[in-house]
Design a protein around this motif. Structure first.
Motif, PDB file in Angstrom:
ATOM      1  N   ASP A 118     -45.620 -20.801 -17.476  1.00 21.77           N
ATOM      2  CA  ASP A 118     -45.534 -21.163 -18.895  1.00 21.77           C
ATOM      3  C   ASP A 118     -45.947 -20.002 -19.794  1.00 21.77           C
ATOM      4  N   THR A 119     -47.013 -19.301 -19.407  1.00 17.09           N
ATOM      5  CA  THR A 119     -47.476 -18.159 -20.213  1.00 17.09           C
ATOM      6  C   THR A 119     -46.412 -17.073 -20.295  1.00 17.09           C
ATOM      7  N   THR A 120     -45.774 -16.798 -19.162  1.00 12.38           N
ATOM      8  CA  THR A 120     -44.769 -15.731 -19.137  1.00 12.38           C
ATOM      9  C   THR A 120     -43.495 -16.148 -19.878  1.00 12.38           C
ATOM     10  N   ILE A 121     -43.116 -17.413 -19.768  1.00 12.90           N
ATOM     11  CA  ILE A 121     -41.952 -17.912 -20.522  1.00 12.90           C
ATOM     12  C   ILE A 121     -42.204 -17.765 -22.020  1.00 12.90           C
ATOM     13  N   ALA A 122     -43.412 -18.119 -22.452  1.00 12.11           N
ATOM     14  CA  ALA A 122     -43.746 -17.996 -23.877  1.00 12.11           C
ATOM     15  C   ALA A 122     -43.666 -16.540 -24.329  1.00 12.11           C
ATOM     16  N   LEU A 123     -44.113 -15.614 -23.469  1.00 12.02           N
ATOM     17  CA  LEU A 123     -44.044 -14.187 -23.806  1.00 12.02           C
ATOM     18  C   LEU A 123     -42.593 -13.727 -23.927  1.00 12.02           C
ATOM     19  N   LEU A 124     -41.760 -14.131 -22.978  1.00  8.75           N
ATOM     20  CA  LEU A 124     -40.347 -13.760 -23.027  1.00  8.75           C
ATOM     21  C   LEU A 124     -39.678 -14.295 -24.291  1.00  8.75           C
ATOM     22  N   ASP A 125     -39.982 -15.550 -24.635  1.00  7.94           N
ATOM     23  CA  ASP A 125     -39.401 -16.136 -25.844  1.00  7.94           C
ATOM     24  C   ASP A 125     -39.844 -15.371 -27.091  1.00  7.94           C
ATOM     25  N   ARG A 126     -41.110 -14.956 -27.101  1.00  6.32           N
ATOM     26  CA  ARG A 126     -41.659 -14.292 -28.279  1.00  6.32           C
ATOM     27  C   ARG A 126     -41.025 -12.917 -28.513  1.00  6.32           C
ATOM     28  N   ILE A 127     -40.732 -12.196 -27.431  1.00  9.84           N
ATOM     29  CA  ILE A 127     -40.201 -10.835 -27.601  1.00  9.84           C
ATOM     30  C   ILE A 127     -38.685 -10.774 -27.441  1.00  9.84           C
ATOM     31  N   GLY A 128     -38.050 -11.918 -27.138  1.00 11.19           N
ATOM     32  CA  GLY A 128     -36.607 -11.888 -26.917  1.00 11.19           C
ATOM     33  C   GLY A 128     -36.249 -11.202 -25.627  1.00 11.19           C
ATOM     34  N   GLY A 129     -37.005 -11.517 -24.564  1.00  9.51           N
ATOM     35  CA  GLY A 129     -36.841 -10.832 -23.277  1.00  9.51           C
ATOM     36  C   GLY A 129     -35.707 -11.387 -22.438  1.00  9.51           C
ATOM     37  N   GLN A 130     -35.698 -11.007 -21.157  1.00  4.96           N
ATOM     38  CA  GLN A 130     -34.567 -11.240 -20.267  1.00  4.96           C
ATOM     39  C   GLN A 130     -34.310 -12.723 -20.014  1.00  4.96           C
ATOM     40  N   SER A 131     -33.087 -13.154 -20.269  1.00  5.48           N
ATOM     41  CA  SER A 131     -32.692 -14.547 -20.037  1.00  5.48           C
ATOM     42  C   SER A 131     -32.706 -14.881 -18.551  1.00  5.48           C
ATOM     43  N   THR A 132     -32.345 -13.899 -17.715  1.00  7.94           N
ATOM     44  CA  THR A 132     -32.343 -14.141 -16.269  1.00  7.94           C
ATOM     45  C   THR A 132     -33.737 -14.474 -15.763  1.00  7.94           C
ATOM     46  N   ARG A 133     -34.725 -13.716 -16.232  1.00  9.03           N
ATOM     47  CA  ARG A 133     -36.092 -13.961 -15.779  1.00  9.03           C
ATOM     48  C   ARG A 133     -36.606 -15.297 -16.319  1.00  9.03           C
ATOM     49  N   LYS A 134     -36.206 -15.649 -17.538  1.00 12.70           N
ATOM     50  CA  LYS A 134     -36.632 -16.937 -18.082  1.00 12.70           C
ATOM     51  C   LYS A 134     -36.123 -18.075 -17.197  1.00 12.70           C
ATOM     52  N   ALA A 135     -34.889 -17.988 -16.751  1.00 13.94           N
ATOM     53  CA  ALA A 135     -34.344 -19.036 -15.883  1.00 13.94           C
ATOM     54  C   ALA A 135     -35.137 -19.137 -14.583  1.00 13.94           C
ATOM     55  N   GLU A 136     -35.478 -17.980 -13.994  1.00 11.50           N
ATOM     56  CA  GLU A 136     -36.244 -17.991 -12.740  1.00 11.50           C
ATOM     57  C   GLU A 136     -37.644 -18.569 -12.958  1.00 11.50           C
ATOM     58  N   LEU A 137     -38.249 -18.234 -14.090  1.00  9.03           N
ATOM     59  CA  LEU A 137     -39.576 -18.772 -14.399  1.00  9.03           C
ATOM     60  C   LEU A 137     -39.517 -20.276 -14.654  1.00  9.03           C
ATOM     61  N   LEU A 138     -38.448 -20.745 -15.287  1.00  9.00           N
ATOM     62  CA  LEU A 138     -38.305 -22.188 -15.495  1.00  9.00           C
ATOM     63  C   LEU A 138     -38.192 -22.915 -14.155  1.00  9.00           C
ATOM     64  N   MET A 139     -37.479 -22.321 -13.214  1.00 11.85           N
ATOM     65  CA  MET A 139     -37.384 -22.931 -11.889  1.00 11.85           C
ATOM     66  C   MET A 139     -38.752 -22.934 -11.202  1.00 11.85           C
ATOM     67  N   ALA A 140     -39.482 -21.826 -11.320  1.00 13.40           N
ATOM     68  CA  ALA A 140     -40.830 -21.765 -10.744  1.00 13.40           C
ATOM     69  C   ALA A 140     -41.733 -22.810 -11.391  1.00 13.40           C
ATOM     70  N   ALA A 141     -41.631 -22.964 -12.711  1.00 12.88           N
ATOM     71  CA  ALA A 141     -42.443 -23.954 -13.418  1.00 12.88           C
ATOM     72  C   ALA A 141     -42.091 -25.365 -12.955  1.00 12.88           C
ATOM     73  N   ALA A 142     -40.804 -25.621 -12.731  1.00  7.99           N
ATOM     74  CA  ALA A 142     -40.382 -26.940 -12.264  1.00  7.99           C
ATOM     75  C   ALA A 142     -40.966 -27.245 -10.890  1.00  7.99           C
ATOM     76  N   ARG A 143     -40.909 -26.271  -9.992  1.00  4.13           N
ATOM     77  CA  ARG A 143     -41.485 -26.474  -8.651  1.00  4.13           C
ATOM     78  C   ARG A 143     -42.985 -26.718  -8.733  1.00  4.13           C
ATOM     79  N   ALA A 144     -43.645 -25.937  -9.599  1.00  2.00           N
ATOM     80  CA  ALA A 144     -45.098 -26.088  -9.736  1.00  2.00           C
ATOM     81  C   ALA A 144     -45.452 -27.450 -10.318  1.00  2.00           C
ATOM     82  N   ALA A 145     -44.704 -27.895 -11.331  1.00  2.00           N
ATOM     83  CA  ALA A 145     -44.983 -29.196 -11.947  1.00  2.00           C
ATOM     84  C   ALA A 145     -44.787 -30.318 -10.937  1.00  2.00           C
ATOM     85  N   ARG A 146     -43.738 -30.203 -10.112  1.00  2.00           N
ATOM     86  CA  ARG A 146     -43.526 -31.238  -9.089  1.00  2.00           C
ATOM     87  C   ARG A 146     -44.677 -31.257  -8.092  1.00  2.00           C
ATOM     88  N   SER A 147     -45.102 -30.084  -7.653  1.00  2.00           N
ATOM     89  CA  SER A 147     -46.211 -30.016  -6.690  1.00  2.00           C
ATOM     90  C   SER A 147     -47.515 -30.509  -7.303  1.00  2.00           C
TER      91      SER A 147
END
Length: 870
Positions: free
Chosen positions: A261-290
């Motif tokens: 979540d912290t890294t997604i917020a950073l990417l959103d704030r600076i307009g960073g890589q969309s590819t990495r945001k998608a991977e982080l969202l998947m990681a966040a989803a796995r973590a939330a499920r666990s």
């Protein structure tokens, strides 16, 4: 007159510099542009700025710089320069989610480039293929690029290509090939000054360690990589993605979710890589499920699926769909459509060669079983079960779980138990590679399903003795062997000292009403550092601990009774051990017992203060209800001898002495029958040293300590400035008896930072891990010292459980707030019993009987319990 050749060479040096010292490269590129350079040099400067923005900043600005660099290269009429920029632009476009445009840029780059330049373009296209999850194409482009890079002696790009090929091998599960490439790349990095690339190599080795099952090494290497990146002033999003993966494997899902979540917020704030945001969202989803939050997992995974699809990243999209289906199942959904979806995902993952394919097949089989589709379930589970003989521990556990479900569906009790045993053996070996108690405890969650399946089968078709064996098989395993002692790590020791100083200053500031946010921030930073360093500790060689022997337990019990509470399918089952046999009685629903225990705890908190006398009958009535829920018919068969209670983690806060059947008997509590046996067979240390510690700030001033000092005569007394953590630990090590009168603090969010307040700050659980042998008997006379956090399958972390594997055979501690004044007579009476040769449990029983019969003293007596067997 300027030396144009020298100036040109200086500008061209900026490209390798951007991965050696990114900040310096950016500053020099801006300086070049301010000087109004010729198109060729301006192209290089804009490319450098584009790379910096692409990897560390705003992707929109990166695209502007790189398009400008492309146009300037065309004006300079340099085909190789244009090809090089087109490759860099292609990477940026793919990271922005514009996959078609990015691949088109690469096509033009490959066509424009020649020789050495073309091989660099091919390497970068291979990188993009990896980002897109198209691993075969990635390996093919690396195969074409490497010979040319080696031939011209380009060590930097050769090392990059080897690192990339290793990363692709890891994605395909070929760990040995990856390690060979990483090793070759690292030899080349050692000959260069590419500090950012070197940090990336350390990060990559961390990923390889994780894939090979070495979680401590993975965490250590990722932390080292983070330190290297921090020195360069460059954030890295892949590191966060990889750390999330390792944290989840270590059972630290909440930490993984926070990182994502912290890294997604950073990417959103600076307009960073969309590819990495998608991977982080998947990681966040796995973590939330666990972490037990399936609805958050569904929301994050659904967005990740959409982003991956838009980015034309089919490999990643398929993995995200697996997470989405898992989250929907965790939320209680079951349907034929979900079976079909999971099967389709499994087939696709298998076609990609993904190690996650068995996990998807297992999921399809589980859903089919829940729907009663046994033929479909068998087909999917048979595929998943193939992974049980190879690969890293999680893959083998997946295979054994599938095999156990197959056996249950076919009615093979023996097959279920054999699969569960084999799967838990795999996890046992893996767990013992972890040196930190926290990681060992969390790792047991991976075996929870296997343990539950074995208990269900044992309850339905086995004997009470068999159910006891399986209840013990995966209970309190952290206590089955001493934790790995932390190495003489100066950074860890200085961190503990700094943490103690900051915590003491924060406590002092709070008492004086001064603001503490800055101190609290520093305290949290030090906590993270200490936890991180303890997570790096490797365990001993694989070792499954002592084999639990029911016959040995029954022999050691003598006239005592041991009551183990097993929870199967949400209901408590009472296993009464004694008189040479094990009997089973049925208790009540676990959820009702937990709610009743919380009600009792609230009552005891009120009774710790005068004026709450009206609560006493209500608390006693709740004790009777708890007895009915937790002991059932076993209460009438306890005999007259001592009783040992072995509760599940969810019930560790029950004040057992409040239950009518236990109130007047010798009573002790143990996390498992096995840990009680080990405590029972622990020999006291020679010498019989006693240590009495009095911490600061107690309402009574630790009034029992001076009287106890007179009673024991030769006891070491540590109080005032002498009661500092290093000195206290020195005297606790190997003592026969220790009495600590000090404020206790329980940390539910981080149980290993639960503490006793000493003169120089908190004595935390991590400090006890440094003891060669903890005291044989230890008495903790303050509030909440017996509170524990339930984690993993059925593990408990806190002060008491930190002491038991280190040589402590018995502990007296409280599970609730207590009245300081009422504690003093209880403690004096307790020590009188010990002086007379009684055990802790016998002494505590007799001490309760000497207390005044008012509600405050009664509640104080009930709050304390004896743990272990001394």
């Amino acid at each position: 007159m300027r030396d144009v050749t020298a100036e040109g060479e200086s500008v061209l040096e900026l490209l390798p510099l951007v991965f050696a010292d990114p900040g310096e490269a950016r500053a020099r590129a801006e300086e070049v542009l301010r000087a109004g350079p010729q198109p060729l040099h301006a192209s290089v400067a804009h490319q450098v700025l584009g790379i910096w923005q692409r990897d560390f900043g705003d992707l929109r600005m990166a695209l502007r710089h790189l398009r400008r660099a492309r146009d300037l290269a065309a004006r300079a009429e340099s085909a190789d320069r244009e090809a090089d920029v087109l490759a860099t632009l292609g990477v940026a476009l793919v990271h922005a989610g514009r996959t078609r445009q990015g691949l088109a840029s690469f096509e033009r780059g490959v066509a424009r480039g020649s020789g050495h330049t073309r091989s660099r373009v091919l390497y970068r296209r291979a990188y993009v293929w990896w980002v897109l999850g198209r691993h075969r194409e990635a390996l093919e482009d690396v195969r074409r690029a490497l010979p040319v890079l080696r031939q011209v002696g380009d060590d930097i790009w050769t090392a990059r290509a080897l690192t990339l090929r290793a990363t692709v091998h890891l994605a395909l599960g070929a760990v040995d090939r990856a390690v060979a490439d990483f090793t070759a790349a690292e030899r080349l990095w050692d000959t260069t000054g590419q500090e950012h690339d070197k940090a990336d190599a350390v990060e990559s080795r961390g990923l390889a360690a994780f894939r090979s099952g070495d979680i401590p090494a993975a965490l250590r290497l990722l932390d080292e990589a983070e330190e290297r990146y921090a020195k360069l002033g460059t954030p890295t999003y892949m590191l966060s993605i990889r750390r999330c993966e390792v944290l989840m494997a270590a059972g630290l899902a909440p930490e993984a979710l926070a990182e994502a979540d912290t890294t997604i917020a950073l990417l959103d704030r600076i307009g960073g890589q969309s590819t990495r945001k998608a991977e982080l969202l998947m990681a966040a989803a796995r973590a939330a499920r666990s972490a037990g939050d399936p609805h958050t997992a569904i929301a994050r995974a659904a967005v990740a699926v959409r982003l991956f699809a838009a980015q034309r990243r089919t490999w990643w999209e398929t993995h995200a769909r697996l997470v989405l289906i898992e989250a929907r199942v965790a939320a209680g959904r079951r349907s034929g459509r979900l079976v079909a979806d999971a099967a389709a995902v499994a087939a696709k993952l298998a076609s990609f060669g993904s190690p996650a394919a068995p996990e998807a097949s297992l999921l399809a089989g589980r859903i089919a079983l829940a729907l009663g589709w046994t033929a479909d379930a068998e087909r999917h589970l048979a595929v998943a079960a193939r992974s049980r003989y190879g690969g890293p521990p999680p893959a083998r556990v997946t295979g054994w779980a599938a095999q156990a479900l197959r056996a249950r569906a076919s009615g093979s009790r023996r097959g279920v138990l054999e699969a569960c045993r084999r799967g838990l053996d795999v996890l046992d070996d893996h767990r013992m590679t972890l040196g930190a108690s926290e990681l060992r405890a969390h790792a047991t969650a991976q075996g929870a399903e296997l343990a539950a399946l074995a208990q269900e089968v044992s309850l339905a078709h086995g004997t009470p003795r068999r159910l006891l064996e399986w209840s013990e098989r995966w209970r309190a395993t952290v206590l089955s062997a001493p934790p790995t002692r932390p190495p003489a790590d100066p950074a860890l020791l200085s961190g503990l000292t700094a943490y103690r100083e900051i915590a003491a200053r924060a406590e002092e500031a709070r008492m004086e009403g001064r603001p503490v946010p800055a101190l609290e921030r520093e305290q949290r930073r030090l906590e993270r550092e200490i936890r991180s360093r303890t997570h790096h500790i490797r365990g001993a060689a694989p070792h499954a601990g002592d084999h639990f022997d029911v016959a040995r337990l029954l022999d050691r019990l003598g006239e005592a009774r041991l009551v183990e509470l097993a929870v199967v399918d949400g209901r408590v089952h009472v296993l009464l051990c004694g008189q040479g046999r094990v009997r089973r009685f049925t208790g009540g629903p676990l959820a009702e017992a937990v709610a009743e225990a919380e009600y009792v705890q609230a009552g005891l908190r009120r009774l710790a203060h005068p004026g709450a006398e009206a609560r006493l009958p209500l608390v006693e009535a709740a004790g009777l209800r708890l007895q009915e829920l937790l002991l059932g018919g076993a209460a009438a068969h306890l005999g007259s001898g001592p009783a040992v209670i072995v509760p599940p983690g969810a019930l560790h806060r029950v004040p057992w002495a409040l239950l009518p059947a236990l109130r007047d008997r010798v009573l002790s509590v143990s996390p498992s029958a096995g840990s009680w046996l080990r405590a029972r067979e622990t020999e006291p240390p020679p010498g019989g040293r006693q240590v009495l510690v009095r911490g600061p700030g107690l309402a009574t001033g630790g009034a029992e300590v001076p009287e106890l000092a007179d009673r024991y005569g030769t006891a070491t007394v540590l109080e005032g400035d002498d009661a500092q953590v290093p000195r206290v630990l020195e005297h606790l090590d190997g003592a026969a008896l220790a009495h600590l009168a000090a404020h206790g603090t329980f940390r539910a969010d981080s149980p290993l930072f639960s503490a006793l307040r000493m003169a120089d700050g908190p004595l935390i659980v991590h400090d006890f891990d440094r003891l060669a042998r903890s005291p044989y008997r230890i008495i903790l006379s303050s509030c909440d010292t017996a509170r524990l956090a339930s984690v993993g399958a059925d593990e408990l972390l806190g002060l008491v459980t930190a002491l038991l594997p280190l040589g402590t055979a018995g502990v007296v501690a409280s599970s609730a707030p207590v009245n300081d004044a009422a504690v003093v007579p209880l403690m004096l009476a307790l020590h009188k019993g010990l002086d007379a040769g009684l055990t802790l449990a016998e002494s505590l029983r007799d001490a309760r009987a000497t207390l005044p019969q008012d509600p405050v003293h009664q509640a104080t007596g009930w709050a304390f319990a004896a743990f272990g067997a001394a």
